[in-house]
Structures are given as structure tokens and as C-alpha cells.
Write an enzyme that holds these catalytic residues in place. Structure first.
Site, PDB file in Angstrom:
ATOM      1  N   LEU A 190      -5.497   7.273  21.501  1.00 33.09           N
ATOM      2  CA  LEU A 190      -4.109   7.253  21.025  1.00 33.09           C
ATOM      3  C   LEU A 190      -3.786   8.469  20.177  1.00 33.09           C
ATOM      4  O   LEU A 190      -2.641   8.911  20.127  1.00 33.09           O
ATOM      5  CB  LEU A 190      -3.856   5.980  20.213  1.00 33.09           C
ATOM      6  CG  LEU A 190      -3.955   4.651  20.967  1.00 33.09           C
ATOM      7  CD1 LEU A 190      -3.770   3.489  20.008  1.00 33.09           C
ATOM      8  CD2 LEU A 190      -2.919   4.584  22.078  1.00 33.09           C
ATOM      9  N   GLY A 191      -4.772   9.001  19.492  1.00 29.45           N
ATOM     10  CA  GLY A 191      -4.532  10.165  18.650  1.00 29.45           C
ATOM     11  C   GLY A 191      -5.668  10.377  17.674  1.00 29.45           C
ATOM     12  O   GLY A 191      -6.615   9.592  17.607  1.00 29.45           O
ATOM     13  N   ASP A 226      -0.617  10.058   1.082  1.00 27.30           N
ATOM     14  CA  ASP A 226      -0.433  10.919   2.259  1.00 27.30           C
ATOM     15  C   ASP A 226       0.641  10.322   3.169  1.00 27.30           C
ATOM     16  O   ASP A 226       0.477  10.243   4.382  1.00 27.30           O
ATOM     17  CB  ASP A 226      -1.744  11.072   3.015  1.00 27.30           C
ATOM     18  CG  ASP A 226      -1.721  12.266   3.989  1.00 27.30           C
ATOM     19  OD1 ASP A 226      -0.872  13.163   3.799  1.00 27.30           O
ATOM     20  OD2 ASP A 226      -2.523  12.287   4.934  1.00 27.30           O
ATOM     21  N   LYS A 267      -9.916   2.424  15.102  1.00 27.25           N
ATOM     22  CA  LYS A 267     -10.047   3.691  14.394  1.00 27.25           C
ATOM     23  C   LYS A 267     -11.532   3.961  14.179  1.00 27.25           C
ATOM     24  O   LYS A 267     -12.194   3.263  13.403  1.00 27.25           O
ATOM     25  CB  LYS A 267      -9.308   3.640  13.062  1.00 27.25           C
ATOM     26  CG  LYS A 267      -9.388   4.929  12.254  1.00 27.25           C
ATOM     27  CD  LYS A 267      -8.578   4.814  10.975  1.00 27.25           C
ATOM     28  CE  LYS A 267      -8.665   6.073  10.128  1.00 27.25           C
ATOM     29  NZ  LYS A 267      -7.881   5.972   8.882  1.00 27.25           N
ATOM     30  N   SER A 303      -7.008  11.616   9.995  1.00 26.27           N
ATOM     31  CA  SER A 303      -7.689  12.444   9.000  1.00 26.27           C
ATOM     32  C   SER A 303      -9.197  12.507   9.206  1.00 26.27           C
ATOM     33  O   SER A 303      -9.799  13.575   9.170  1.00 26.27           O
ATOM     34  CB  SER A 303      -7.386  11.911   7.597  1.00 26.27           C
ATOM     35  OG  SER A 303      -6.010  11.869   7.368  1.00 26.27           O
ATOM     36  N   PHE A 304      -9.819  11.354   9.427  1.00 28.77           N
ATOM     37  CA  PHE A 304     -11.278  11.311   9.452  1.00 28.77           C
ATOM     38  C   PHE A 304     -11.830  10.774  10.765  1.00 28.77           C
ATOM     39  O   PHE A 304     -12.987  10.350  10.817  1.00 28.77           O
ATOM     40  CB  PHE A 304     -11.800  10.455   8.301  1.00 28.77           C
ATOM     41  CG  PHE A 304     -11.539  11.049   6.951  1.00 28.77           C
ATOM     42  CD1 PHE A 304     -12.360  12.042   6.443  1.00 28.77           C
ATOM     43  CD2 PHE A 304     -10.464  10.629   6.187  1.00 28.77           C
ATOM     44  CE1 PHE A 304     -12.119  12.605   5.201  1.00 28.77           C
ATOM     45  CE2 PHE A 304     -10.218  11.179   4.939  1.00 28.77           C
ATOM     46  CZ  PHE A 304     -11.043  12.174   4.447  1.00 28.77           C
ATOM     47  N   GLY A 305     -11.060  10.774  11.833  1.00 28.73           N
ATOM     48  CA  GLY A 305     -11.598  10.257  13.085  1.00 28.73           C
ATOM     49  C   GLY A 305     -10.556  10.192  14.177  1.00 28.73           C
ATOM     50  O   GLY A 305      -9.580  10.944  14.178  1.00 28.73           O
ATOM     51  N   VAL A 329      -8.333   7.392  17.034  1.00 35.59           N
ATOM     52  CA  VAL A 329      -7.839   6.036  17.240  1.00 35.59           C
ATOM     53  C   VAL A 329      -7.736   5.780  18.740  1.00 35.59           C
ATOM     54  O   VAL A 329      -7.158   6.586  19.478  1.00 35.59           O
ATOM     55  CB  VAL A 329      -6.468   5.829  16.567  1.00 35.59           C
ATOM     56  CG1 VAL A 329      -5.985   4.398  16.779  1.00 35.59           C
ATOM     57  CG2 VAL A 329      -6.542   6.152  15.082  1.00 35.59           C
TER      58      VAL A 329
END
Length: 632
Positions: A456-457, A573, A478, A460-462, A464
Site C-alpha cells: 500500500l505504501g 508528525d 505495517k 517512516s520506519f517500514g 504497509v
């Protein structure tokens, strides 16, 4: 050419892995119609530089003695090379990997010693590697891991009597583990991980008295663990994870006092966790997750004085968490989630830094308000007094009012049921109201092994991924990239920030998956994607009313986090890509990976070290001012 058993090449292409098409480790002298001797090298030692000679493959070298030089240089277009049936000695040079077009390499019936160079795996066109019997008796290491080898493991490997290390992990091998491997008396490491091996684990492995590393994880091995395995008193590492093993753990496992790593996760093991673990004083890593163990967590686990990581999640364990676990001074990671534990969450030791993901799925726990569990109700009276108090204060009054209240409760339930029936449309979608126990195996299956088609996209840290569970529930998974600095901290912070909060405009965490090298959050799926797509794409658009509703949704989520939750949670964020919409275009705030959790009046802050996205960071991130400034 006469050959014994071979490992055949899997025809499924994979550009990231060397394509060794077949490997015969035990062949007779290599002779074939296409191999013709080079007359100029009929006898004598091997020349170090033959690159100026021009010859057409196939080629056979007939040599009488000597060794293959380490810097051998031949025609780079060579496809067939045989030095079989000679008296060559020494090691097999790694420079053979320079022949990128080599398809056949025959070294049979010589006196080679040492290990097979791993560089041989770079020969992507190699179809046949013939080592033969004679020289293979002196081999001490055979490493063919991380290739595309398929087929069965040749039973003749058991004839390599001097072999100390056999590594065939991450291939496509199938069939059973040969019983003959038990004849490798000098073997210290056996790695067959990440294949498709099935059937029984042979009892004969218990005959390898010097075995230190037994790695059989990520296969399809079934039945019980052989009793002979527990007689390998020199084992340092035992990995039987991700198989279909069943049965219970024997008391004899306490014999392996030198054990450092024990991973038996993701099987079908059952029964109690034995007190025999107290004998494993050297154990640093213990993973029994994703099984069917029941009963109590034994007090004997507190005697694992060297333990650093303990994972008992996704079982059927009940009772209280032993307070003695706080005395394990080296314990840094513990996961007890998705069991049936009750009572007080201990305080101190590893529990001082406990995150809610570590005890998620144990609804009857109490005594840890910091991570969302209510305070425990204590009763210090004696057992006999407690029994009498229970009888007179609760049982008798309850019996007296039961008849009176029954009719009233019945009417209330009927009214509630009819109201729910009238107000709710029928739905086959599984509920998201409570946390669920979802194993890593289920996530792999739901996302088709985290395929790019389900991506899906990236966050920041991984990354999804979209997934579909067996019951039809669509989820977002995620997956944290633990190689990125701060990813593990982000996982802990996001669990802390989201698991215990409830609001219609916050993305819900359904479950978590926590392994030594894998962390994932199972989230509510949002079919309409992010606000960023709706604001900046030419194919999507929002009318004024939709924009106002989204702004109200986001503001409602922030108001709850800042003012109506027991701890102040700062997102840090907030940006369009972190606002996602469900099927009704209701906005949900997501990605709390760098959130700050402010605890109490002392403003104790839990967060990652990453500050956020430029242009979307909270003002407090840009200055040394008090965190109160972020809420002004």
C-alpha cells in the site's frame, strides 16, 4: 557419466539468487563424449596462465599430480571443465568462479581437501558440480546455502566422514531428512533452514554427539521431536521453529546445559512448560510462541539467570505472571501477549519498561495503569476470612436479589437486542472491537508473503501491506524495517500510543506480531487511502463539505489525545499522508511511530529520536521549550 543422487535445479527464476542447476556431490570419474584431453597438458603440473590459449569447449584436463593454482586464469568463455581422475591435492580455488559461462565443473576422484568455496555459487550457468567420492572424504565444510537447489538431499552425504559443517539453508529442497546424516560423527553445524523438508526428524541425528548448531526451522517437519535430540548435550543453538511439530516438551531437555538459543515457535506443541528449564543456566534466547502450551508460567523460568529474550506469546497460558521474573537482571525483551493470564502485572526489572504490546490479549490483567491496565483490587485478609466474607457479603445477597433482578435484566436484554437489530444493518465483516491473536504465519498467508502487489505504501520506519485473513477480514499490516535506526523504538511507541486509546478518528490496532527479527502492527484497513492522495491527485477531489468534515475528524482525534486521555499524546508528525479515510470518508489519524507520550505532571516523555517531517513538526521539536508549548 555415471552419477548417484543429484540436487536438481528449480526452474522458477529468481534474479537475486545464484542459479546452480544441479549439484552431484558423489559421482564416479567424470568421463563423457564431449570431454576431450588437451594434448599439451597431458602430464605435468597445471599452468598458472592459460588465458592466451584459444580453445573451444568442452575441455578435459588430464593431469598427474600437483594442485590447482589459486590464481588460475583460463578462457573466460569456457563452458565445460573437468580435471577428474587425477592425483590433484590441496584446496579448490575460488578463482574458478571467474568462468561466468561455466556449465560443468568436474573435480571427481582427486585428493582435494578443505571446503567448497562459496564463490562457486556465483556461477549462474553452472548445471553440474561433480566432486566425487575420493576427495570428498577429506572435506570438512560443505556450504551450498542461499541458492536455488531443489530436489532431495542425497543420502550419500553421510559418507563425508570428516564433514564438520553442512549448510544447505535457503534452498528449495524437499523430501525427508536422510537418516544417513546421523553418520556424520564430526559434524558440529547442520543448517537445513528455509526449505520444504517434510516428514519425521530422524532419530539418527542424536548420534552426532559433537553437534553444536542444529537449525531445521522454516520447513514442514511434522510428528514429535525425537527423544534422541535431547541427548545432544553439546548443543548451543537449536532452532525447530516454523514447522508442524506436535507433542510436549520432555524433562530430558534439561540435559542440554550448554544451550544458548532455543527457538521452537510456530509449531503445534502443547502441554505444560516444564520446570526442566531451570537447568538451562546458559540460555539467552527462548521462544515458545505460537504454540498451544497451557497451564501456568512456571516459577522455574526465574532461574534462567542468563536469559535476555523470552517470548511465550500466542499460547493458552493461564494464572498469574510470576513476580520472580523481575529478578532476571539480563532480561531485556519479554512477550506474554495473547494468553489467558490474570492478576497483577509485576513491577520492576523488565516490567519497568514493559510496553502494552507485550501483554496485549490478556484482558484479566491489572495493576499497570501506565500501559492501560486498571489498578488491582487487593484483599489482605486470611483465606478462611476471605471465604466467610465472600459468603456473607456477596453470595447470600446475590442469591436474594437474583430472582428479583432476573425479570428486569431479561427485559433490558430484550430491549437492547431489538434496538441493535433495528439500528444495525446485517454485516458479514468480522468485528474490530477487540484485539485478536494473529500469528506471523497468518500475516504471511494474508499478504501472500508480503508481495509487492499488496504493497500500500511506505512509511517512516517500514512498509504497509494489504492483507486478507482467513475469516475474510481485510487488514493493513505495517512491517517495521528493523535495520532503520529507531524502528524498534517506533514500534514500542506506536503500540503504547494506540493500543490502549479508543476513538472513532484514530486508526485501530487489531493485533501485533513481535519476533526477534520481525515486528509488525495489524491495523484497521482504510480503503479510501490517504488525505494526501485526495488533495494532490488529479483523479480525486474533495468538495467543501468533505474538507470540513475531515478537518473536524482530525481535530476531534487531537482533542481527545491532548485533553481527554489519561496521558497526553502528541503525534509530532501530522500531515496529509498520515490521515487516512475509511469507506465512508471518515478521517482517521495514523502513524504514531514518532509520537510523544507525556506522563503525569513531570512531563516524562516516551518517544523516538526522530523529529518528524519538515513543515509538519510540532514547535516543541524545534526548540528546547517545555512540552506544554506544543499544546498552545
Amino acid at each position: 557419466m555415471s552419477m548417484m543422487k543429484q540436487l536438481e535445479y528449480s526452474h522458477e527464476p529468481d534474479p537475486s539468487i545464484s542459479r546452480i542447476l544441479s549439484a552431484s556431490m558423489f559421482s564416479k570419474p567424470y568421463h563423457s563424449a564431449f570431454c576431450q584431453p588437451l594434448s599439451s597438458l597431458q602430464y605435468g603440473k597445471f599452468s598458472r596462465s592459460l588465458h592466451n590459449r584459444t580453445f573451444n569447449p568442452p575441455v578435459t584436463y588430464v593431469l598427474s599430480r600437483g594442485s590447482l593454482p589459486s590464481n588460475i586464469s583460463l578462457n573466460s568463455m569456457l563452458q565445460f571443465l573437468s580435471v577428474s581422475d587425477n592425483r590433484l591435492t590441496g584446496g579448490i580455488p575460488s578463482s574458478l568462479s571467474h568462468f561466468h559461462h561455466l556449465q560443468v565443473l568436474a573435480l571427481s576422484v582427486n585428493g582435494f581437501s578443505g571446503r567448497i568455496p562459496p564463490e562457486i555459487g556465483k556461477l549462474q550457468q553452472l548445471r553440474l558440480l561433480a566432486l566425487g567420492k575420493k576427495q570428498s572424504h577429506s572435506l570438512w565444510s560443505l556450504d551450498m546455502g542461499n541458492n536455488e537447489l531443489a530436489g532431495i538431499i542425497p543420502s550419500e552425504i553421510g559418507m563425508l566422514e570428516n564433514l564438520q559443517s553442512l549448510i544447505l539453508n535457503n534452498n528449495r529442497l524437499h523430501g525427508s531428512i536422510p537418516w544417513e546424516l546421523g553418520g556424520l560423527k564430526r559434524l558440529s553445524k547442520l543448517s537445513l533452514e528455509a526449505n520444504s523438508l517434510s516428514g519425521f526428524t530422524p532419530d539418527s541425528l542424536g548420534n552426532i554427539s559433537g553437534l553444536q548448531h542444529l537449525l531445521l526451522g522454516a520447513n514442514e517437519l511434522s510428528a514429535r521431536i525425537p527423544k534422541t535430540i535431547w541427548s545432544l548435550t553439546g548443543l548451543i543453538e537449536l532452532n525447530l521453529s516454523r514447522n508442524i511439530l506436535n507433542g510436549s516438551l520432555p524433562l530430558r531437555m534439561g540435559n542440554i546445559k550448554s544451550l544458548d538459543i532455543l527457538d521452537m515457535s510456530m509449531n503445534q506443541l502443547s502441554g505444560n512448560i516444564l520446570s526442566a528449564f531451570k537447568e538451562l543456566q546458559m540460555l539467552r534466547y527462548l521462544d515458545l510462541s505460537d504454540n498451544s502450551f497451557d497451564g501456568l508460567i512456571p516459577q522455574s523460568l526465574s532461574e534462567l539467570i542468563s536469559i535476555e529474550a523470552l517470548n511465550l506469546s500466542h499460547n493458552n497460558l493461564s494464572g498469574i505472571i510470576p513476580n520472580s521474573l523481575v529478578n532476571l537482571q539480563y532480561l531485556r525483551s519479554m512477550d506474554l501477549s495473547f494468553n489467558k493470564l490474570t492478576g497483577n502485572v509485576p513491577d520492576g526489572g523488565v516490567f519497568s519498561n514493559l510496553i502494552v504490546a507485550s501483554v496485549l490479549g490478556n484482558a484479566a490483567l491489572c495493576g499497570a495503569p501506565r500501559i492501560g491496565f486498571p489498578p488491582c483490587t487487593t484483599n489482605d485478609v486470611s483465606p478462611s476470612s476471605a471465604t466467610r466474607a465472600l459468603l456473607f457479603n456477596y453470595v447470600l445477597p446475590a442469591a436474594a436479589i437474583t430472582v428479583i433482578s432476573f425479570a428486569f435484566c431479561y427485559m433490558v436484554l430484550i430491549f437492547f437486542f431489538r434496538r441493535q437489530t433495528n439500528n444495525q444493518a446485517p454485516s458479514d465483516t468480522p468485528s474490530l472491537d477487540s484485539h485478536r491473536s494473529i500469528s506471523c504465519h497468518q500475516l504471511v498467508r494474508a499478504t501472500e508473503n508480503f508481495s509487492e502487489a499488496n504493497l500500500l505504501g511506505r512509511v517512516s520506519f517500514g512498509s504497509v501491506y494489504k492483507g486478507c485473513l482467513d475469516d475474510g477480514l481485510i487488514i493493513a499490516v505495517k512491517v517495521l524495517n528493523l535495520e532503520v535506526q529507531g524502528a524498534l523504538r517506533s514500534f514500542n511507541v506506536e503500540c503504547h500510543a494506540l493500543i490502549v486509546v479508543r476513538h472513532r478518528n484514530l486508526v485501530k490496532i487489531i493485533s501485533t506480531c513481535s519476533q526477534l527479527k520481525f515486528r509488525a502492527l495489524v491495523l484497521q484497513f482504510m480503503p479510501n487511502g490517504s488525505l494526501e492522495r485526495w488533495l494532490y491527485s488529479h483523479t480525486y477531489c474533495l468538495n467543501l463539505l468533505e474538507r470540513i468534515n475531515i478537518a473536524i475528524d482530525v481535530a476531534s482525534a487531537l482533542e481527545y489525545l491532548h485533553h481527554h486521555y489519561s496521558q497526553i499524546v502528541l503525534h509530532c508528525d501530522l500531515k496529509p499522508s498520515n490521515v487516512v479515510m475509511n469507506e465512508d470518508m471518515t478521517a482517521h489519524v495514523a502513524d504514531f511511530g514518532i509520537a510523544k507520550v507525556l506522563v503525569g505532571d513531570s512531563w516524562t516523555v516516551t518517544s523516538t529520536s526522530k523529529r518528524g517531517t519538515i513543515g509538519h513538526m510540532a514547535p516543541v521539536s524545534l526548540s528546547n521549550s517545555s512540552p506544554e508549548y506544543a499544546n498552545r
